[in-house]
Design a protein around this motif. Structure first.
Motif, PDB file in Angstrom:
ATOM      1  N   GLY A 169     -15.743  22.308  14.488  1.00 38.56           N
ATOM      2  CA  GLY A 169     -15.378  21.494  13.265  1.00 38.56           C
ATOM      3  C   GLY A 169     -16.894  20.708  13.018  1.00 38.56           C
ATOM      4  O   GLY A 169     -17.095  20.116  11.846  1.00 38.56           O
ATOM      5  N   THR A 172     -20.313  21.694  10.693  1.00 41.35           N
ATOM      6  CA  THR A 172     -20.120  21.774   9.333  1.00 41.35           C
ATOM      7  C   THR A 172     -19.886  20.301   8.745  1.00 41.35           C
ATOM      8  O   THR A 172     -19.731  19.235   9.611  1.00 41.35           O
ATOM      9  N   THR A 174     -16.963  18.485   6.320  1.00 39.33           N
ATOM     10  CA  THR A 174     -15.772  18.715   5.392  1.00 39.33           C
ATOM     11  C   THR A 174     -16.032  17.799   4.069  1.00 39.33           C
ATOM     12  O   THR A 174     -16.824  16.968   3.996  1.00 39.33           O
ATOM     13  N   LYS A 175     -15.086  18.228   3.275  1.00 40.29           N
ATOM     14  CA  LYS A 175     -15.152  17.233   1.713  1.00 40.29           C
ATOM     15  C   LYS A 175     -15.019  16.007   2.161  1.00 40.29           C
ATOM     16  O   LYS A 175     -15.657  15.204   1.546  1.00 40.29           O
ATOM     17  N   GLU A 177     -15.825  14.290   5.063  1.00 39.55           N
ATOM     18  CA  GLU A 177     -16.998  13.706   5.399  1.00 39.55           C
ATOM     19  C   GLU A 177     -18.128  13.671   4.484  1.00 39.55           C
ATOM     20  O   GLU A 177     -18.821  12.665   4.522  1.00 39.55           O
ATOM     21  N   TYR A 178     -18.153  14.622   3.524  1.00 35.92           N
ATOM     22  CA  TYR A 178     -19.032  14.452   2.386  1.00 35.92           C
ATOM     23  C   TYR A 178     -18.928  13.010   1.819  1.00 35.92           C
ATOM     24  O   TYR A 178     -19.957  12.614   1.516  1.00 35.92           O
ATOM     25  N   TYR A 202     -21.929  19.438  -2.550  1.00 38.36           N
ATOM     26  CA  TYR A 202     -21.388  19.864  -1.341  1.00 38.36           C
ATOM     27  C   TYR A 202     -21.547  21.307  -0.974  1.00 38.36           C
ATOM     28  O   TYR A 202     -22.056  21.707   0.102  1.00 38.36           O
ATOM     29  N   HIS A 210     -17.862  27.319   4.247  1.00 39.13           N
ATOM     30  CA  HIS A 210     -17.707  25.888   4.647  1.00 39.13           C
ATOM     31  C   HIS A 210     -17.646  25.904   6.287  1.00 39.13           C
ATOM     32  O   HIS A 210     -17.211  24.947   6.834  1.00 39.13           O
TER      33      HIS A 210
END
Length: 280
Positions: A169, A172, A174-175, A177-178, A202, A210
């Motif tokens: 994990g 990448t 995540t949304k 974390e974005y 994103y 993703h």
């Protein structure tokens, strides 16, 4: 000791032959090479096939979906099916090892130092980069890699068992974390960064599934391994890598500079890894 050389490729036809030639000339012969082609639009695959056809140690993986550098490297390592003690060596398709004894030198370093990973020194046009330095001892001792200027450059190598400890994990964004990365810039008072981060889309910084970030793979996965390896991460002063150019990266409609910074900031803000003791 076996080396698994991973070479990510995208439109690198002009440089690939030199990469393959220096690999074939290595005086240490216990290695395999995996070229991962990320849907090249030039004749990269043809160049690879023509130059590796007589050597069973070399393999070409033609990806069916766009993976970008991070996904390309991960997929090739998985395809190689390494054992825990195998050493992964990263050589971009448009770069090359600097001499015919790089692998034998690395074997000596791993044997004498009992290290888990190495990073080191590279040259471009015959000139060693001035930023090639090792981390001070206190950085490894107190696990301060996330708070110190980045130094873990080419040539990057690591034991597969170290790589296998990375939380997938963390490869990448995540949304959540974005959104957190954007808020962090504002809370730190970095208004210019915040305004530009808000413009980074994103979908332009992660792969379509993703599963991976599109770039900054060196920090995304090297940072966790530095933290896990601690003092068993070794800087090699000798130049082992010839750096040719920076490959092209597609960040869609997002600005390249700020997309790269976004990925880097997100990687550094992820939870810190603890040192791993493989001797237990």
């Amino acid at each position: 000791m076996k080396f698994i050389i991973i070479s990510a490729v995208y439109n690198m036809a002009d440089e690939l032959k030199a990469n393959i030639e220096i690999l074939k000339q290595q005086d240490y012969t216990n290695f395999e090479v995996y070229f991962g082609d990320d849907l090249s639009t030039d004749n990269s695959c043809q160049v690879i096939e023509e130059n590796i056809k007589d050597d069973k140690r070399f393999h070409l993986i033609k990806h069916q979906n766009k993976l970008f550098s991070m996904g390309n490297i991960c997929t090739c390592i998985k395809a190689a099916n390494p054992e825990d003690e195998d050493v992964i060596v990263l050589v971009d398709g448009d770069d090359k090892l600097s001499s015919t004894d790089v692998l034998s030198y690395l074997k000596e370093v791993y044997t004498k130092q009992q290290c888990l990973m190495t990073y080191g020194s590279y040259q471009s046009n015959g000139i060693k980069d001035k930023n090639c330095k090792g981390y001070p001892k206190f950085v490894a001792r107190f696990n301060l890699f996330r708070y110190f200027k980045w130094r873990a450059s080419h040539l990057k190598t690591f034991k597969y068992k170290l790589w296998n400890k990375i939380n997938r994990g963390d490869l990448t964004i995540t949304k959540a974390e974005y959104n957190k990365t954007i808020r962090r810039a504002l809370l730190r008072g970095k208004i210019k960064t915040w305004l530009n981060f808000k413009k980074v889309k994103y979908e332009d910084i992660v792969t379509c599934c993703h599963a991976y970030v599109r770039r900054c793979d060196d920090k995304t996965f090297t940072l966790p391994m530095l933290e896990m390896a601690g003092e068993r991460s070794i800087y090699i002063e000798r130049v082992l890598y010839d750096y040719a150019r920076q490959g092209a990266h597609d960040f869609g409609n997002s600005d390249k500079k700020w997309a790269q910074r976004f990925i880097r900031c997100s990687a550094f803000s992820k939870p810190k890894y603890s040192k791993v003791n493989f001797d237990k």
